[in-house]
Design an enzyme around this catalytic site. Structure first.
Site, PDB file in Angstrom:
ATOM      1  CB  SER A   1      -0.937  -0.253   0.492  1.00 15.26           C
ATOM      2  OG  SER A   1      -1.724   1.027   1.204  1.00 15.26           O
TER       3      SER A   1
ATOM      4  CE1 TYR B   1      -4.694  -1.803   4.517  1.00 20.27           C
ATOM      5  CE2 TYR B   1      -2.720  -0.117   4.412  1.00 20.27           C
ATOM      6  CZ  TYR B   1      -3.886  -0.817   4.195  1.00 20.27           C
ATOM      7  OH  TYR B   1      -4.172  -1.281   2.264  1.00 20.27           O
TER       8      TYR B   1
END
Length: 260
Positions: A139, A152
């Site tokens: 990401s 995350y």
């Protein structure tokens, strides 16, 4: 960029980006094993895609579940040539110091440990097949220090590092390992935070949220023989977000200066 005769496992494949990866693999001529805790969703997508797809109920954070998924894929399709480590869950929108530790551990378990378990489960099958390609979905939260991404972001930074280590170790065996860093893409997971369409996300230089199908080229390329000399690489698909300040951001800052 064809995947004819190749068999690929996609984790978290029942919906969102995983479902688009599965569709793209079949469209490129490959066969796909769609794995997900959402067994019904995975089965429905497999039925939609026809004989080139199958579904497996799968907890990507569990080693025994991985063993069953690999065995089922080899039994159905005879081999495994590719893996897309896509399964993941978000962190709560809290400061890192405020994120509950039970949730932090759960995110690391799903987003990071699942990648390691996937490597351990699938690499032996790729050795039997004579090589393969692994695509780990990281990401932009693993490229920059993004506030409120907590566990995350931590997991996605780690996925990038693990990708490079595995690429170096597995290259002599003909197994390539690369990562993809999506920006904000409109999916069921992000629908509560962003809107679909142009102008919905001005942080990206292109001034909009990405569409799931816009990641397909990156993933299919890395799975295909067109990327035969590509390993340990990071392919960012973020509309120019991490390239620098976007035109929209600069325009807004200039407008504020004029107003003052």
């Amino acid at each position: 960029m064809q995947l004819t005769s190749k068999v690929v496992i996609v984790t978290g494949g029942a919906r969102g980006l995983g479902a688009e990866y599965a569709r793209g693999i079949v469209a490129a001529g490959g066969r796909v094993a769609i794995t997900d805790l959402n067994e019904q969703g995975a089965a429905e997508l497999a039925a939609e895609l026809g004989d080139h797809a199958m579904s497996v109920g799968h907890d990507a954070s569990d080693a025994d579940s991985w063993a069953r998924a690999v065995a089922a894929t080899e039994e159905a399709f005879g081999r495994i040539d590719g893996l897309v480590n896509n399964a993941g869950i978000p962190a709560p929108s809290k400061m890192l110091v405020d994120e509950p530790m039970d949730h932090f551990r759960r995110v690391i378990d799903v987003n990071l440990f699942s990648v390691q378990l996937g490597l351990q489960a699938v690499v032996p099958a790729m050795r039997r097949a004579g090589g393969g390609s692994i695509v780990n979905i990281s990401s932009v939260a693993g490229l920059v220090g993004m506030a409120f991404s907590g566990s995350y972001g931590a997991s996605k930074w780690a996925v990038r590092g693990m990708t490079k280590m595995a690429a170096v170790e597995l290259a002599p065996e003909g197994i390539r390992v690369n990562s993809v860093q999506p920006g904000t893409i409109y999916t069921p997971m992000t629908a509560g935070d962003v809107s679909e369409g142009d102008g919905a996300f001005s942080v990206a230089a292109m001034g909009r949220v990405g569409r799931a199908e816009e990641l397909l080229g990156a993933v299919v390329y890395l799975l295909s023989d067109a990327a035969s000399y590509t390993t340990g690489a990071e392919l960012t698909v973020d509309g120019g977000w991490t390239a620098g300040s976007s035109l929209a951001t600069l325009a807004a800052a200039y407008a504020e200066t004029i107003d003052r």
